[in-house]
Design a protein around this motif. Structure first.
Motif, mmCIF file in Angstrom:
data_model
loop_
_atom_site.group_PDB
_atom_site.id
_atom_site.type_symbol
_atom_site.label_atom_id
_atom_site.label_comp_id
_atom_site.label_asym_id
_atom_site.label_seq_id
_atom_site.Cartn_x
_atom_site.Cartn_y
_atom_site.Cartn_z
ATOM 1 N N ALA A 1 6.040 15.627 41.228
ATOM 2 C CA ALA A 1 7.469 15.275 41.243
ATOM 3 C C ALA A 1 8.329 16.476 41.621
ATOM 4 O O ALA A 1 9.282 16.350 42.406
ATOM 5 C CB ALA A 1 7.877 14.742 39.864
ATOM 6 N N PHE A 2 7.991 17.648 41.090
ATOM 7 C CA PHE A 2 8.760 18.850 41.410
ATOM 8 C C PHE A 2 8.660 19.173 42.899
ATOM 9 O O PHE A 2 9.663 19.568 43.533
ATOM 10 C CB PHE A 2 8.263 20.028 40.580
ATOM 11 C CG PHE A 2 8.885 21.346 40.953
ATOM 12 C CD1 PHE A 2 10.227 21.587 40.724
ATOM 13 C CD2 PHE A 2 8.124 22.345 41.573
ATOM 14 C CE1 PHE A 2 10.807 22.794 41.087
ATOM 15 C CE2 PHE A 2 8.691 23.544 41.935
ATOM 16 C CZ PHE A 2 10.037 23.774 41.697
ATOM 17 N N LEU A 3 7.487 18.981 43.475
ATOM 18 C CA LEU A 3 7.326 19.233 44.904
ATOM 19 C C LEU A 3 8.220 18.292 45.713
ATOM 20 O O LEU A 3 8.894 18.715 46.669
ATOM 21 C CB LEU A 3 5.861 19.066 45.294
ATOM 22 C CG LEU A 3 5.503 19.375 46.735
ATOM 23 C CD1 LEU A 3 5.838 20.811 47.092
ATOM 24 C CD2 LEU A 3 4.012 19.119 46.970
ATOM 25 N N ARG A 4 8.273 17.039 45.341
ATOM 26 C CA ARG A 4 9.144 16.083 46.042
ATOM 27 C C ARG A 4 10.612 16.493 45.910
ATOM 28 O O ARG A 4 11.390 16.388 46.866
ATOM 29 C CB ARG A 4 8.922 14.671 45.494
ATOM 30 C CG ARG A 4 7.589 14.052 45.879
ATOM 31 C CD ARG A 4 7.553 12.554 45.574
ATOM 32 N NE ARG A 4 7.634 12.281 44.145
ATOM 33 C CZ ARG A 4 6.574 12.181 43.336
ATOM 34 N NH1 ARG A 4 5.354 12.346 43.831
ATOM 35 N NH2 ARG A 4 6.747 11.908 42.052
ATOM 36 N N GLU A 5 10.978 16.975 44.743
ATOM 37 C CA GLU A 5 12.358 17.417 44.536
ATOM 38 C C GLU A 5 12.699 18.603 45.426
ATOM 39 O O GLU A 5 13.807 18.684 45.990
ATOM 40 C CB GLU A 5 12.565 17.785 43.065
ATOM 41 C CG GLU A 5 12.510 16.603 42.118
ATOM 42 C CD GLU A 5 12.403 17.027 40.667
ATOM 43 O OE1 GLU A 5 12.463 18.256 40.403
ATOM 44 O OE2 GLU A 5 12.239 16.152 39.795
ATOM 45 N N ARG A 6 11.752 19.532 45.557
ATOM 46 C CA ARG A 6 11.985 20.711 46.403
ATOM 47 C C ARG A 6 12.174 20.288 47.853
ATOM 48 O O ARG A 6 13.063 20.814 48.552
ATOM 49 C CB ARG A 6 10.793 21.675 46.295
ATOM 50 C CG ARG A 6 10.640 22.334 44.931
ATOM 51 C CD ARG A 6 11.613 23.461 44.718
ATOM 52 N NE ARG A 6 11.318 24.587 45.586
ATOM 53 C CZ ARG A 6 12.048 25.688 45.681
ATOM 54 N NH1 ARG A 6 13.165 25.778 44.960
ATOM 55 N NH2 ARG A 6 11.715 26.682 46.478
ATOM 56 N N LEU A 7 11.361 19.354 48.302
ATOM 57 C CA LEU A 7 11.490 18.884 49.679
ATOM 58 C C LEU A 7 12.830 18.188 49.875
ATOM 59 O O LEU A 7 13.517 18.387 50.892
ATOM 60 C CB LEU A 7 10.340 17.934 50.012
ATOM 61 C CG LEU A 7 8.952 18.562 50.144
ATOM 62 C CD1 LEU A 7 7.898 17.486 50.383
ATOM 63 C CD2 LEU A 7 8.927 19.583 51.281
ATOM 64 N N GLY B 1 0.166 20.355 42.688
ATOM 65 C CA GLY B 1 1.140 19.405 43.202
ATOM 66 C C GLY B 1 0.554 18.084 43.633
ATOM 67 O O GLY B 1 1.110 17.417 44.518
ATOM 68 N N VAL B 2 -0.572 17.681 43.013
ATOM 69 C CA VAL B 2 -1.195 16.404 43.371
ATOM 70 C C VAL B 2 -0.907 15.372 42.291
ATOM 71 O O VAL B 2 -0.552 15.696 41.163
ATOM 72 C CB VAL B 2 -2.719 16.551 43.567
ATOM 73 C CG1 VAL B 2 -3.019 17.605 44.623
ATOM 74 C CG2 VAL B 2 -3.419 16.896 42.250
ATOM 75 N N PRO C 1 -0.002 26.720 48.447
ATOM 76 C CA PRO C 1 0.678 27.414 47.350
ATOM 77 C C PRO C 1 0.432 26.721 46.015
ATOM 78 O O PRO C 1 -0.012 25.573 45.972
ATOM 79 C CB PRO C 1 2.140 27.317 47.759
ATOM 80 C CG PRO C 1 2.225 26.031 48.538
ATOM 81 C CD PRO C 1 0.924 25.932 49.292
ATOM 82 N N LEU C 2 0.725 27.434 44.933
ATOM 83 C CA LEU C 2 0.644 26.854 43.600
ATOM 84 C C LEU C 2 2.020 26.319 43.206
ATOM 85 O O LEU C 2 3.046 26.904 43.552
ATOM 86 C CB LEU C 2 0.168 27.892 42.584
ATOM 87 C CG LEU C 2 -1.246 28.447 42.819
ATOM 88 C CD1 LEU C 2 -1.585 29.485 41.755
ATOM 89 C CD2 LEU C 2 -2.283 27.321 42.830
ATOM 90 N N ILE C 3 1.992 25.220 42.482
ATOM 91 C CA ILE C 3 3.231 24.553 42.080
ATOM 92 C C ILE C 3 3.407 24.732 40.576
ATOM 93 O O ILE C 3 2.646 24.179 39.769
ATOM 94 C CB ILE C 3 3.190 23.052 42.433
ATOM 95 C CG1 ILE C 3 2.815 22.855 43.918
ATOM 96 C CG2 ILE C 3 4.517 22.396 42.102
ATOM 97 C CD1 ILE C 3 3.752 23.508 44.894
ATOM 98 N N GLU D 1 9.640 25.884 37.580
ATOM 99 C CA GLU D 1 10.390 25.496 38.775
ATOM 100 C C GLU D 1 10.223 26.516 39.897
ATOM 101 O O GLU D 1 11.192 27.000 40.490
ATOM 102 C CB GLU D 1 11.878 25.282 38.438
ATOM 103 C CG GLU D 1 12.099 24.158 37.440
ATOM 104 C CD GLU D 1 13.568 23.849 37.216
ATOM 105 O OE1 GLU D 1 14.410 24.710 37.574
ATOM 106 O OE2 GLU D 1 13.878 22.761 36.711
ATOM 107 N N ARG D 2 8.945 26.837 40.181
ATOM 108 C CA ARG D 2 8.637 27.808 41.233
ATOM 109 C C ARG D 2 7.518 27.280 42.118
ATOM 110 O O ARG D 2 6.632 26.570 41.658
ATOM 111 C CB ARG D 2 8.190 29.147 40.630
ATOM 112 C CG ARG D 2 9.247 29.838 39.784
ATOM 113 C CD ARG D 2 8.735 31.192 39.289
ATOM 114 N NE ARG D 2 7.546 31.060 38.464
ATOM 115 C CZ ARG D 2 6.772 32.080 38.101
ATOM 116 N NH1 ARG D 2 7.048 33.307 38.516
ATOM 117 N NH2 ARG D 2 5.722 31.880 37.324
#
Length: 537
Positions: free
Chosen positions: A61-67, A134-135, A330-332, A337-338
């Motif tokens: 979810a955090f990865l989607r938010e970053r995108l 991030g999976v 990268p690591l999520i 939040e990095r």
């Protein structure tokens, strides 16, 4: 297939009768658990804890938010490797992971064996289950399905330089999940898409980072390293037993293994090897007529075996640390939040461990080959027949016993020794000098497995010869006897290969015994390096 059978297959993974289930996620996985999964003795289950599952989903979810916020994330909305400077437009972000799996479909060489493939999948699943890749949980569930339903991607062994991870071989795992390429299922090679449909599953559609997460890691080298470790541990124990049996066969001295000798040079593995030999010779006394000092391959055997046994302790540490790591890029870090761009895909620890272990194992081959050479030679074997022939006096002039087997064992030993050249020092600059220092960890692991295969062949040859020699010793030396552990061992081998009283081809005997050794069926596993178990003794 009948509808009832198909429904059963969809709902009940095909695990062996009595198989255990190993939890993935929220705990450290051991080498032995990977070996159990690889052999089909265990299936896997994802951690059912809601907090763990929430942690996994937060990363995706955090990865989607970053995108959505317009951030640039390597391999998600950029090209791969040296092409990280290429921006991928939003409308192509969803297509990018599938492109990665496809263009890496260029592996060559032998296909990984089923046990090796299961070990690779287990290693990849465990790494992603740490929740820093991030999976989604569904991807982990599909990896678990590969193991539990025994859907095995056809993975070529060659094509990885060990950084940026095992990209090419792991592309075959990713491709299987999306329903592309072939898999082994039900002892048949099948298109992956058809197998998923048969199992009532939909082929996975990869989310933006999931192709990279599957492929950009050290799972192939690590899975193979787990299997190499187990086989090396078995060989150290077998080498000790064969030393004890060779001591009896040569009418050698048990005093060489006195505990005090090893207390004053306190290498733990060396002391363990001596203890195994001492236990196998318990009650054997030395006599005045014996040679004062046996040759080095007998007298110094604990010192040779001890190097391998001690190496296993730190090799275990490094393999299990790699196994229990997030090793993609990268690591999520959703909680912090990095997005962290680094190099955890680098397989240097596995490379060094495998380069070192293959050297220790090749030394076991050399030790067993030298012991074999002593017991087969009537100039050194203290009264046993030439070439350990069990022929009658009338047939002796044309009988050659183990002559050719000793020659073959020497050839296998030489090849094992030749392969000890370290792979890790052959780093190559690849991929437009982006991957300009690479680990070669997967090559090192494959080399180690080949050295193990050759050493197991040497061990099989030495085992047949040592058992023949011990049985001959009982017939030519009054009062000669075997301790209970050695008598049991001789009986177990004799049940697989009859006494050589007349020359015969021994290939089938050697192949069958080599397989027993590789599977750990001839001696009980030793347990963790440095630990003494009653089963191992």
């Amino acid at each position: 297939m009948a509808e009832d059978d198909l429904n059963a297959r969809r709902s009940a993974p095909e695990t062996a009768a009595g198989a255990t289930t190993i939890q993935m996620g929220g705990r450290r996985l051991t080498i032995e658990e990977v070996a159990a999964i690889a052999s089909g003795r265990a299936g896997v289950a994802l951690n059912g804890d809601a907090a763990w599952r929430a942690h996994i989903e937060r990363g995706a979810a955090f990865l989607r938010e970053r995108l959505a916020a317009g951030a640039t994330v390597y391999g998600v909305n950029t090209g791969y490797g040296d092409a990280c400077v290429v921006t991928v437009p939003p409308e192509l972000v969803e297509a990018l992971p599938l492109q990665l799996t496809r263009y890496h479909g260029c592996g060559m060489g032998r296909l990984l064996e089923p046990a090796e493939t299961r070990a690779v999948i287990a290693a990849r699943l465990n790494s992603l289950a740490y929740g820093y890749s991030g999976v989604r949980v569904v991807l982990l569930e599909r990896l678990a399905d590969l193991i539990n339903f025994d859907v095995l991607p056809r993975i070529p062994a060659e094509g990885s330089v060990g950084a940026s991870g095992d990209l090419t071989p792991l592309s075959y795992v990713a491709a299987a999940l999306v329903g592309e390429r072939d898999v082994l299922f039900g002892a048949r090679v099948r298109p992956a898409a058809g197998v998923w449909a048969e199992l009532g599953r939909t082929a996975l559609q990869l989310a933006p980072k999931e192709g990279l997460a599957l492929m950009n890691g050290t799972a192939v080298m690590t899975g193979l390293a787990c299997l190499a470790f187990v086989r090396a541990a078995q060989l150290t124990r077998l080498a000790a037993r064969l030393t004890a049996l060779s001591t009896v066969a040569l009418d050698g001295r048990a005093a060489h293994f006195d505990a005090l000798i090893f207390e004053v040079k306190p290498h733990a593995g060396q002391a363990q090897a001596a203890a195994w030999i001492r236990d196998d010779l318990a009650g054997r006394g030395d006599t005045a007529g014996q040679r004062l000092q046996d040759r080095y391959s007998i007298r110094c055997a604990p010192h040779v075996i001890g190097v391998a046994q001690d190496a296993l302790s730190w090799v275990r540490r490094d393999i299990e640390n790699e196994l229990n790591s997030a090793n993609d890029n990268p690591l999520i870090d959703a909680d912090g939040e990095r997005v962290l761009h680094g190099g955890n895909f680098y397989g240097g620890h596995i490379a060094f461990a495998m380069d070192s272990l293959k050297t220790a194992v090749a030394n076991l081959a050399d030790l067993m080959d030298r012991q074999f050479a002593l017991i087969v030679d009537d100039k050194f074997n203290n009264g046993l027949p030439r070439n350990l022939s069990g022929a009658s006096a009338e047939r002796a002039p044309i009988s050659h016993g183990f002559k050719a087997v000793q020659i073959a064992a020497s050839a296998w030993t030489a090849e094992a020794l030749k392969l000890t050249m370290p792979a890790s020092v052959f780093s190559r600059s690849t991929e437009a000098h982006n991957q300009d220092k690479v680990s070669m960890g997967t090559i090192a692991a494959r080399d180690c497995l080949r050295v193990l295969e050759l050493t197991e062949q040497v061990a099989a040859a030495h085992t047949l010869a040592a058992v023949q020699a011990a049985r001959l010793r009982l017939s030519v030396t009054p009062g000669a006897s075997l301790t209970a552990p050695l008598a049991e061992f001789v009986e177990a081998v004799a049940a697989r290969s009859r006494f050589v009283d007349e020359d015969r081809p021994l290939e089938r005997d050697l192949r069958a015994l080599t397989q027993c050794i590789a599977e750990g069926a001839l001696v009980a596993p030793c347990g963790p390096a440095g630990a003494t178990s009653e089963a191992g003794r």
